[in-house]
Design a protein around this motif. Structure first.
Motif, PDB file in Angstrom:
ATOM      1  N   ALA A 245     -10.039-110.240  16.772  1.00  0.00           N
ATOM      2  CA  ALA A 245      -9.968-109.780  17.727  1.00  0.00           C
ATOM      3  C   ALA A 245      -9.427-108.636  17.548  1.00  0.00           C
ATOM      4  O   ALA A 245      -9.988-108.169  19.215  1.00  0.00           O
ATOM      5  CB  ALA A 245      -8.416-110.818  18.420  1.00  0.00           C
ATOM      6  N   HIS A 387       0.270 -86.158  12.490  1.00  0.00           N
ATOM      7  CA  HIS A 387       1.127 -87.030  11.673  1.00  0.00           C
ATOM      8  C   HIS A 387       0.196 -88.435  11.613  1.00  0.00           C
ATOM      9  O   HIS A 387      -0.300 -89.557  11.141  1.00  0.00           O
ATOM     10  CB  HIS A 387       2.622 -87.890  12.872  1.00  0.00           C
ATOM     11  CG  HIS A 387       3.511 -87.395  12.520  1.00  0.00           C
ATOM     12  ND1 HIS A 387       3.889 -86.710  11.202  1.00  0.00           N
ATOM     13  CD2 HIS A 387       4.260 -86.361  13.083  1.00  0.00           C
ATOM     14  CE1 HIS A 387       4.989 -86.118  10.790  1.00  0.00           C
ATOM     15  NE2 HIS A 387       5.287 -85.390  12.653  1.00  0.00           N
ATOM     16  N   ALA A 390      -1.866 -88.340   9.484  1.00  0.00           N
ATOM     17  CA  ALA A 390      -1.644 -89.197   7.889  1.00  0.00           C
ATOM     18  C   ALA A 390      -1.757 -90.724   8.081  1.00  0.00           C
ATOM     19  O   ALA A 390      -1.870 -90.682   6.745  1.00  0.00           O
ATOM     20  CB  ALA A 390       0.966 -88.343   8.189  1.00  0.00           C
TER      21      ALA A 390
ATOM     22  N   SER B 319      -8.540-113.712  23.386  1.00  0.00           N
ATOM     23  CA  SER B 319      -7.453-113.310  22.003  1.00  0.00           C
ATOM     24  C   SER B 319      -8.230-111.749  22.066  1.00  0.00           C
ATOM     25  O   SER B 319      -9.117-111.151  21.436  1.00  0.00           O
ATOM     26  CB  SER B 319      -7.114-113.483  21.242  1.00  0.00           C
ATOM     27  OG  SER B 319      -7.277-114.736  21.217  1.00  0.00           O
ATOM     28  N   ARG B 320      -7.455-110.721  22.516  1.00  0.00           N
ATOM     29  CA  ARG B 320      -8.523-109.107  22.381  1.00  0.00           C
ATOM     30  C   ARG B 320      -6.127-107.977  21.956  1.00  0.00           C
ATOM     31  O   ARG B 320      -5.444-108.007  22.354  1.00  0.00           O
ATOM     32  CB  ARG B 320      -8.789-108.441  23.695  1.00  0.00           C
ATOM     33  CG  ARG B 320     -10.381-109.030  24.044  1.00  0.00           C
ATOM     34  CD  ARG B 320     -11.338-108.638  23.664  1.00  0.00           C
ATOM     35  NE  ARG B 320     -12.380-109.135  23.501  1.00  0.00           N
ATOM     36  CZ  ARG B 320     -13.645-110.186  23.515  1.00  0.00           C
ATOM     37  NH1 ARG B 320     -12.012-111.655  22.985  1.00  0.00           N
ATOM     38  NH2 ARG B 320     -13.777-110.878  24.378  1.00  0.00           N
ATOM     39  N   VAL B 321      -7.469-107.449  20.596  1.00  0.00           N
ATOM     40  CA  VAL B 321      -5.815-106.825  20.100  1.00  0.00           C
ATOM     41  C   VAL B 321      -6.944-105.348  19.899  1.00  0.00           C
ATOM     42  O   VAL B 321      -7.726-105.501  19.905  1.00  0.00           O
ATOM     43  CB  VAL B 321      -6.056-107.140  18.577  1.00  0.00           C
ATOM     44  CG1 VAL B 321      -4.489-105.779  18.356  1.00  0.00           C
ATOM     45  CG2 VAL B 321      -5.054-108.982  18.508  1.00  0.00           C
ATOM     46  N   PRO B 322      -6.077-104.752  21.532  1.00  0.00           N
ATOM     47  CA  PRO B 322      -6.112-102.971  20.627  1.00  0.00           C
ATOM     48  C   PRO B 322      -6.657-102.680  19.197  1.00  0.00           C
ATOM     49  O   PRO B 322      -5.446-102.618  18.238  1.00  0.00           O
ATOM     50  CB  PRO B 322      -4.795-102.516  21.650  1.00  0.00           C
ATOM     51  CG  PRO B 322      -4.475-103.552  22.189  1.00  0.00           C
ATOM     52  CD  PRO B 322      -4.259-104.743  21.138  1.00  0.00           C
ATOM     53  N   ALA B 323      -7.416-102.038  19.509  1.00  0.00           N
ATOM     54  CA  ALA B 323      -7.129-101.533  18.079  1.00  0.00           C
ATOM     55  C   ALA B 323      -5.830-100.191  17.558  1.00  0.00           C
ATOM     56  O   ALA B 323      -5.947 -99.596  18.291  1.00  0.00           O
ATOM     57  CB  ALA B 323      -9.263-100.715  17.622  1.00  0.00           C
ATOM     58  N   LEU B 324      -5.666-100.016  16.671  1.00  0.00           N
ATOM     59  CA  LEU B 324      -5.463 -99.256  15.861  1.00  0.00           C
ATOM     60  C   LEU B 324      -3.704 -98.941  16.356  1.00  0.00           C
ATOM     61  O   LEU B 324      -3.555 -98.378  16.151  1.00  0.00           O
ATOM     62  CB  LEU B 324      -6.013 -98.013  16.123  1.00  0.00           C
ATOM     63  CG  LEU B 324      -7.614 -97.904  16.322  1.00  0.00           C
ATOM     64  CD1 LEU B 324      -8.238 -96.062  16.099  1.00  0.00           C
ATOM     65  CD2 LEU B 324      -8.129 -97.930  13.978  1.00  0.00           C
ATOM     66  N   LEU B 327      -1.646 -98.806  13.190  1.00  0.00           N
ATOM     67  CA  LEU B 327      -1.878 -97.309  13.203  1.00  0.00           C
ATOM     68  C   LEU B 327      -1.154 -96.141  13.750  1.00  0.00           C
ATOM     69  O   LEU B 327      -0.335 -95.220  13.025  1.00  0.00           O
ATOM     70  CB  LEU B 327      -3.330 -97.031  12.394  1.00  0.00           C
ATOM     71  CG  LEU B 327      -3.910 -95.867  11.648  1.00  0.00           C
ATOM     72  CD1 LEU B 327      -4.999 -95.753  11.522  1.00  0.00           C
ATOM     73  CD2 LEU B 327      -4.016 -94.325  13.015  1.00  0.00           C
ATOM     74  N   LEU B 328      -1.589 -95.933  15.213  1.00  0.00           N
ATOM     75  CA  LEU B 328      -0.835 -95.256  16.542  1.00  0.00           C
ATOM     76  C   LEU B 328       0.926 -95.666  16.303  1.00  0.00           C
ATOM     77  O   LEU B 328       1.336 -94.767  16.369  1.00  0.00           O
ATOM     78  CB  LEU B 328      -1.301 -95.494  17.574  1.00  0.00           C
ATOM     79  CG  LEU B 328      -2.560 -95.541  17.442  1.00  0.00           C
ATOM     80  CD1 LEU B 328      -3.265 -95.480  19.087  1.00  0.00           C
ATOM     81  CD2 LEU B 328      -2.591 -93.578  17.417  1.00  0.00           C
ATOM     82  N   HIS B 330       2.211 -96.596  13.342  1.00  0.00           N
ATOM     83  CA  HIS B 330       3.032 -95.558  11.951  1.00  0.00           C
ATOM     84  C   HIS B 330       3.048 -94.266  12.366  1.00  0.00           C
ATOM     85  O   HIS B 330       3.991 -93.500  11.875  1.00  0.00           O
ATOM     86  CB  HIS B 330       2.017 -95.911  11.187  1.00  0.00           C
ATOM     87  CG  HIS B 330       2.347 -97.205  10.123  1.00  0.00           C
ATOM     88  ND1 HIS B 330       1.603 -98.547   9.201  1.00  0.00           N
ATOM     89  CD2 HIS B 330       3.411 -97.321  10.153  1.00  0.00           C
ATOM     90  CE1 HIS B 330       2.051 -98.477   8.296  1.00  0.00           C
ATOM     91  NE2 HIS B 330       3.620 -98.283   8.592  1.00  0.00           N
ATOM     92  N   ALA B 331       2.218 -93.981  13.026  1.00  0.00           N
ATOM     93  CA  ALA B 331       2.090 -92.285  13.217  1.00  0.00           C
ATOM     94  C   ALA B 331       3.305 -91.977  14.158  1.00  0.00           C
ATOM     95  O   ALA B 331       3.847 -90.502  14.145  1.00  0.00           O
ATOM     96  CB  ALA B 331       0.806 -91.790  14.194  1.00  0.00           C
ATOM     97  N   TYR B 334       6.004 -91.917  12.523  1.00  0.00           N
ATOM     98  CA  TYR B 334       6.625 -90.748  11.682  1.00  0.00           C
ATOM     99  C   TYR B 334       6.609 -89.540  12.064  1.00  0.00           C
ATOM    100  O   TYR B 334       8.031 -88.980  11.582  1.00  0.00           O
ATOM    101  CB  TYR B 334       5.253 -90.299  10.923  1.00  0.00           C
ATOM    102  CG  TYR B 334       4.761 -90.770   9.508  1.00  0.00           C
ATOM    103  CD1 TYR B 334       5.507 -91.392   8.573  1.00  0.00           C
ATOM    104  CD2 TYR B 334       3.420 -90.881   9.480  1.00  0.00           C
ATOM    105  CE1 TYR B 334       4.981 -92.248   7.835  1.00  0.00           C
ATOM    106  CE2 TYR B 334       2.933 -92.374   8.731  1.00  0.00           C
ATOM    107  CZ  TYR B 334       3.594 -92.567   7.300  1.00  0.00           C
ATOM    108  OH  TYR B 334       3.143 -93.430   7.058  1.00  0.00           O
ATOM    109  N   GLN B 335       6.031 -89.170  13.273  1.00  0.00           N
ATOM    110  CA  GLN B 335       7.033 -88.809  13.758  1.00  0.00           C
ATOM    111  C   GLN B 335       8.632 -88.253  14.861  1.00  0.00           C
ATOM    112  O   GLN B 335       9.481 -87.633  14.929  1.00  0.00           O
ATOM    113  CB  GLN B 335       5.666 -88.213  15.392  1.00  0.00           C
ATOM    114  CG  GLN B 335       5.774 -86.613  16.333  1.00  0.00           C
ATOM    115  CD  GLN B 335       5.166 -86.927  17.311  1.00  0.00           C
ATOM    116  OE1 GLN B 335       4.248 -87.251  17.488  1.00  0.00           O
ATOM    117  NE2 GLN B 335       4.960 -85.776  17.948  1.00  0.00           N
ATOM    118  N   SER B 343       3.944 -87.440   6.251  1.00  0.00           N
ATOM    119  CA  SER B 343       2.363 -86.736   6.797  1.00  0.00           C
ATOM    120  C   SER B 343       2.033 -86.504   5.938  1.00  0.00           C
ATOM    121  O   SER B 343       0.858 -86.034   5.087  1.00  0.00           O
ATOM    122  CB  SER B 343       3.165 -86.417   7.943  1.00  0.00           C
ATOM    123  OG  SER B 343       4.139 -87.433   8.605  1.00  0.00           O
ATOM    124  N   ILE B 346       0.879 -87.518   2.004  1.00  0.00           N
ATOM    125  CA  ILE B 346      -0.416 -88.583   2.634  1.00  0.00           C
ATOM    126  C   ILE B 346      -1.702 -87.712   2.764  1.00  0.00           C
ATOM    127  O   ILE B 346      -2.386 -88.064   1.295  1.00  0.00           O
ATOM    128  CB  ILE B 346      -0.306 -89.104   4.047  1.00  0.00           C
ATOM    129  CG1 ILE B 346       1.531 -90.072   2.954  1.00  0.00           C
ATOM    130  CG2 ILE B 346      -1.713 -90.461   3.854  1.00  0.00           C
ATOM    131  CD1 ILE B 346       1.184 -90.442   4.296  1.00  0.00           C
TER     132      ILE B 346
END
Lengths: 438, 425
Positions: A245, A387, A390, B319-324, B327-328, B330-331, B334-335, B343, B346
C-alpha cells in the motif's frame, strides 16, 4: 415535492399585497393559487412505477481510456413522463454527464449515454439511477425514496484493467524472445537447450553443431538445431499486504508490481510458457492457474485488475502450501513484494530455502527513489537533513543486508526504481530462458 | 456492525450536550440550595440565632443603646415609624414586602432612614424609589469601600457586593438616596446582617453603622408575600401631609450625618407601563404581508433546493500508506534526541561499506585499507571516517557529515578518472 419554479411563482406575487386593498388576503390568495397549481401539476406528472430501465455498454476498459454505458428507459405507463435522471456511479468511475432530461410518451423508449473515464483500476459499480418525474408546469415533481431507486437500478459493473505502462517496452522484449526462438535473423541459430530438428548443413553453420551420427545415417552432413525450452511454468506471486500500500511517487507499490507481472505474463505467454498467478495477503486474493497458454492471458489481466492493497501482514505460509505441494512441477516463482527487512524475516525468509530447493525463486521489489534522494545531503544542509540521511542510510543498509540474506537463501533479487522495474524483471526471465535455467 | 455504529452515531452528538446540561443544572441546583430563602422564618429575623438569622446584629444594636422594635407587617411598621420619630426602618425582605406602599411620596415620616437588604429588580420596580439594579453577581463577595461615606469608610472591606445599584461605595453595592423626605439606603447583599457572616471583614461595623444612626430601629420581619392594600386609603395617609410639614423643618437639624457622597439622585419617573412596540405601527400591514410572502418564497426555495436528485455516492477508499513514514519518523526521533553521534556513525558506516565495494575491497575492510586503496593519507581519512569525536552542536554535525560525503565523492570521482586515464593511455 416543489421545484424552484414554485418559489419563483410565489415571488411573482410579491407586489400584490401592496397593490390590493386587503394585504393579508392577497398573501393567502397567492399561496393558495401557487399550492393549487403545484398540486395539479403533481397529480398530472407521469407515474414513476411504469418506467423500466435496461443497461448495456462496455464491460471492461483499460485505465486511462474512456468507456460508455447506455441506459435505456422505457415508459410502460399510460401517461407521458417528463423525466430527470441521474446515473450515479462511484466517483472514481469518472461518470458524466451528471443529469439527463428526457420526455417519454407512453410506450416510448429512449437511451441515455454515460461516458466513463475511470481514475482507478478494479471494479467500478453503477450504484443508483435516480428518477424524477416533473409535472407539465414544472412546479412540482414526483421522486421516490432512495431504496426504491436502488431497487430499479439495473446492476452493472465496469472492470477497469490496470494501467500497463510497460506496453511500450513490450516490442523490444518480444524481439528478444524471437531472437531466442531463432525466428529472427541474428548472429546465431536458435539458442536453447531443447532439441528441435536435424537439417542439412549449409555453409556458415557452426561446425560444432554437426550431428555426426545423423550424418552417417543420412549420407549428408546434418546439423542439430536447438530451441528454447517450452511449456515451462512461471508462477507470479503478488504480495497485496500492507507493504504494497506504500505510495511510491504517486501510486501504490502494488501498481508497479501489477505492471511488472503483466509484462512478465505477456512475455511468458508469447514464449509458450504457462503462467500462474497468486495474489495474497492474509488470504488468497486472486488465483489463476492451469488452462491453455494464450487463452488464459485475459483471465490473468482480469484477476490483476481487481487487486487492492490490504492493510494486513502477508501470510506467506499460504504461499508455501501452494508451492510445496508434491505434484507441483518446478517453476520460476517471481515474488513481487517489498524489500523491507521486518516483514521479510517474519514471513518469506524462513520459507525461502525450501522454496528455492524446488523452484527457481526471484524476489522483486520496487525501490523508492525518494529514499536515495534523502540519503544524499542537499547543497544547503541543515541538521534535520543529516538526521534524515542517517535514517535513510540505516534503511538502505538493512535492505542491502536483506539482499545478501535472500541471495544466500538461493533467490535472485530484483531491486529497481519504478520506471525500470518491469523491464528488469523481464530481463531476469529472458536471461533464465536464454540460458535454459527455467 | 455498520447498523450498530449508525445507531450509536447520535450519541456522539448527544453526550457532550447531556454532560453540559447536567453540569449546568447541577450547578444551578446547588446554587439555589445554598442561597438563603427569604420565606424562611429565620431569615434575618432579630429573634433568630440560626445562621441566616439576624439575632446577633439585634443584640449588638441593643448593646449600643439602640432600641430594636420587631414588626411583622408594613402597616405595623408605618404605625411604629409614625409613633416614634427619627427611626431607622430595616427591610430585610424587600422582595416580600409591599415596597410600593413604603415608597409612596410622603408615606414615611420625614427624616426616616430606610435600609433595604438586597432588593431585587422586581422589588425596586414596584417601589417609587429612583434606584435601579445595574448588575448582579453569582455570589456575594467583599469589596473595598472606595468612597468617603463615613459609615463605609469606618467599616472597611465588607461582603456586601452582590447586586449593584450604581453607587460609588463598594463597587456600586451600597447606595444612599434621599426621596420623599426619607433617606433610603440599599445594600447589595444580606451577608453583613447574617449571624454566620457578621463576624467576617467589616460586616459588623457596616451593619451597625447603617442601623445605629437613629436611636431606634424598626425591624420589618416579614416572611410571607404581602398583598398590596385595597385602593381605599388607610388611616395613616391623611396624617401624612401634616406630618411632613411638621417635621419638614426639623429634618435638617435631625442629627443626621453628612450627606452621602452620592447625593440625592432625583430621576424622572418613567411611564408605568411600556407602550406598544412602535416598530409594529411604523409600517403599514401591506409591508408586513409582503415580508411574509417573501419569507414564504424563500422557504419554498429552500425546500426545493433541499431535495437532491440522488444522494452523493461514497467512494470505497483504497488503502494508501504515505511512503517513508517510519523513515522520517526515525529522522525526527534522532533530531529530538540530539543523537548526533549515532546519526554520524550510521553515515560513516554506510560510506565505508560503499567505499569498500567501490574499491574492490572485501566487506568489513578497515580505514587503513580504504585509504591505501584510494591513495590518500590514512590520518586524513581516519579523521573523517573514524574519529571518536562526537559532534557537540548541529554545525559540527553538519560539517562532519558533509566531510564524509565529500570524501566519498572524491574517492569515487578519482578512481573513475583513473580508470578513464587508464583506458586513454
Amino acid at each position: 415535492m416543489i421545484t424552484r419554479r414554485f418559489a419563483v411563482l410565489v415571488a411573482v406575487g410579491l407586489p400584490l399585497p401592496a397593490l390590493l386593498p386587503a394585504p393579508w388576503l392577497a398573501v393567502a390568495g397567492v399561496l393558495a393559487v401557487a399550492l393549487l397549481l403545484a398540486l395539479i401539476d403533481l397529480a398530472v406528472a407521469g407515474p414513476l412505477t411504469g418506467l423500466r430501465l435496461r443497461r448495456d455498454g462496455d464491460r471492461t476498459v483499460w485505465l486511462g481510456n474512456g468507456a460508455t454505458s447506455r441506459l435505456t428507459v422505457t415508459n410502460g405507463g399510460r401517461r407521458t413522463v417528463r423525466l430527470s435522471l441521474r446515473d450515479s456511479w462511484v466517483p472514481s468511475a469518472g461518470a458524466g454527464p451528471l443529469q439527463h432530461a428526457l420526455t417519454l410518451p407512453p410506450g416510448a423508449e429512449q437511451e441515455v449515454v454515460t461516458t466513463l473515464v475511470p481514475t482507478r483500476h478494479g471494479d467500478r459499480p453503477a450504484v443508483r439511477v435516480t428518477l424524477r418525474s416533473r409535472g407539465p408546469l414544472g412546479l412540482a415533481y414526483r421522486q421516490r425514496r432512495r431504496k426504491w431507486n436502488e431497487k430499479v437500478t439495473p446492476p452493472w459493473t465496469l472492470r477497469v484493467l490496470p494501467l500497463f505502462p510497460s506496453r511500450r517496452i513490450l516490442p523490444e522484449k518480444l524481439a528478444r524472445i524471437r531472437v531466442l526462438d531463432g525466428s529472427a535473423v541474428t548472429r546465431g541459430r536458435g539458442h536453447g537447450t531443447e532439441f528441435d530438428v536435424l537439417r542439412e548443413y549449409v555453409i556458415g553453420d557452426d561446425v560444432r553443431s554437426i550431428d555426426w551420427r545423423g550424418s552417417a545415417r543420412h549420407h549428408d552432413v546434418v546439423v542439430r538445431t536447438w530451441r528454447p525450452e517450452r511449456d515451462r511454468r512461471v508462477f507470479c506471486v503478488l504480495d497485496t499486504g500492507r507493504t504494497s500500500a506504500v505510495r511510491i511517487g504517486d501510486v501504490p507499490r502494488l501498481d508497479a508490481s501489477i505492471d511488472a507481472a503483466l509484462l512478465l505474463s505477456v512475455l511468458a505467454a508469447r514464449a509458450d510458457d504457462r503462467v500462474d498467478l497468486l495474489a495474497l495477503d492474509t488470504v488468497v486474493r486472486a488465483r489463476v492457474a492451469g488452462g491453455g497458454h494464450r487463452t488464459q492471458l485475459p483471465r490473468l489481466i482480469d484477476a490483476l485488475a481487481s487487486l487492492e492493497p490490504a492493510l494486513a501482514e502477508t501470510d506467506y505460509s499460504l504461499l508455501g502450501r501452494e508451492l510445496l505441494r508434491r505434484d507441483r512441477k518446478r517453476s520460476l516463482v517471481v515474488i513481487f513484494t517489498a524489500l523491507d527487512i521486518a516483514p521479510m524475516i517474519e514471513g518469506l525468509l524462513p520459507l525461502l530455502p525450501r522454496l528455492a530447493a524446488r523452484h527457481k525463486v526471484v524476489v522483486a521489489g520496487v525501490r523508492d527513489p525518494a529514499m536515495a534522494r534523502l540519503a544524499t545531503l542537499p547543497a544547503e544542509v541543515s541538521a534535520a537533513d543529516v538526521h534524515a540521511a542517517a535514517a535513510a542510510e540505516r534503511v538502505l543498509g538493512q535492505r542491502d543486508r536483506l539482499r545478501d540474506l535472500l541471495d544466500r537463501s538461493g533467490a535472485t533479487v530484483v531491486d529497481a526504481d519504478a520506471d525500470t522495474f518491469a523491464s528488469k524483471v523481464a530481463d531476469v526471465y529472458l536471461l533464465l530462458k536464454a540460458t535454459g535455467r527455467l | 456492525m455498520t447498523t450498530t455504529r449508525r445507531r450509536r452515531r447520535w450519541l456522539r452528538l448527544a453526550v457532550p450536550f447531556v454532560i453540559l446540561f447536567a453540569l449546568v443544572t447541577g450547578t444551578l441546583v446547588v446554587h439555589a440550595i445554598a442561597q438563603p430563602d427569604p420565606e424562611d422564618a429565620d431569615y434575618l429575623s432579630p429573634v433568630s440565632d440560626a445562621g441566616i438569622g439576624g439575632g446577633t446584629l439585634a443584640a449588638r444594636l441593643r448593646g449600643e443603646g439602640v432600641v430594636v422594635e420587631r414588626v411583622t407587617s408594613t402597616v405595623d411598621a408605618l404605625t411604629a415609624l409614625w409613633t416614634g420619630g427619627g427611626s431607622t426602618l430595616l427591610v430585610t425582605t424587600p422582595g416580600l414586602v409591599d415596597t410600593s406602599q413604603l415608597s409612596t411620596f410622603g408615606r414615611l415620616p420625614t427624616g426616616t432612614r430606610v435600609v433595604l437588604v438586597a432588593p431585587t429588580r422586581a422589588a425596586l420596580d414596584r417601589s417609587d424609589w429612583p434606584i435601579e439594579v445595574h448588575g448582579d453577581r453569582w455570589t456575594a463577595t467583599t469589596a473595598e469601600p472606595g468612597c468617603t461615606d463615613p459609615t463605609a469608610a469606618a467599616a472597611g472591606p465588607a461582603a456586601v457586593r452582590d447586586l449593584s445599584y450604581g453607587g460609588d461605595c463598594y463597587d456600586g453595592a451600597l447606595l444612599t438616596v434621599a426621596y420623599g423626605g426619607a433617606v433610603v439606603t440599599v445594600a447589595g447583599a444580606a451577608d453583613p446582617f447574617r449571624n454566620d457572616r457578621i463576624g467576617e471583614h467589616g460586616n459588623a461595623t457596616l451593619a451597625e453603622g447603617l442601623l445605629s444612626q437613629a436611636g431606634r430601629v424598626v425591624w420589618l420581619d416579614v416572611h410571607e408575600r404581602e398583598e398590596p392594600p385595597p385602593p381605599s386609603s388607610e388611616p395613616t395617609p391623611p396624617t401624612t401631609p401634616q406630618q411632613t410639614t411638621a417635621t419638614g423643618e426639623a429634618s435638617p437639624g435631625d442629627g443626621r450625618p453628612a450627606d452621602p457622597t452620592d447625593g440625592p439622585q432625583e430621576q424622572p419617573e418613567q411611564a408605568a407601563e411600556s407602550p406598544p412596540n412602535p416598530l409594529g405601527q411604523a409600517f403599514p400591514p401591506a409591508f408586513w404581508a409582503t415580508v411574509v410572502l417573501l419569507a414564504a418564497a424563500l422557504l419554498a426555495l429552500a425546500v426545493a433546493a433541499a431535495r437532491r436528485l440522488g444522494t452523493p455516492v461514497a467512494e470505497p477508499l483504497p488503502s494508501r500508506v504515505p511512503a517513508l513514514e517510519t523513515l522520517l519518523g526515525h529522522a525526527r526521533l534522532y533530531q529530538r534526541a540530539r543523537a548526533r553521534g549515532a546519526s554520524l556513525a550510521i553515515l560513516r558506516t554506510a560510506a565505508r561499506r560503499r567505499l569498500a565495494v567501490h574499491l574492490g575491497l572485501p566487506p568489513g575492510a578497515g580505514i587503513a585499507d580504504i585509504a591505501e586503496a584510494a591513495g590518500l593519507e590514512e590520518d586524513g581519512v581516519r579523521d573523517i571516517l573514524g574519529s571518536a569525536v562526537v559532534p557537540e552542536n548541529d554545525d559540527e554535525l553538519i560539517a562532519m557529515a558533509a566531510a564524509v560525503q565529500n570524501l566519498e565523492r572524491e574517492i569515487t570521482a578519482n578512481s573513475a578518472a583513473a580508470i578513464f586515464e587508464g583506458e586513454q593511455s
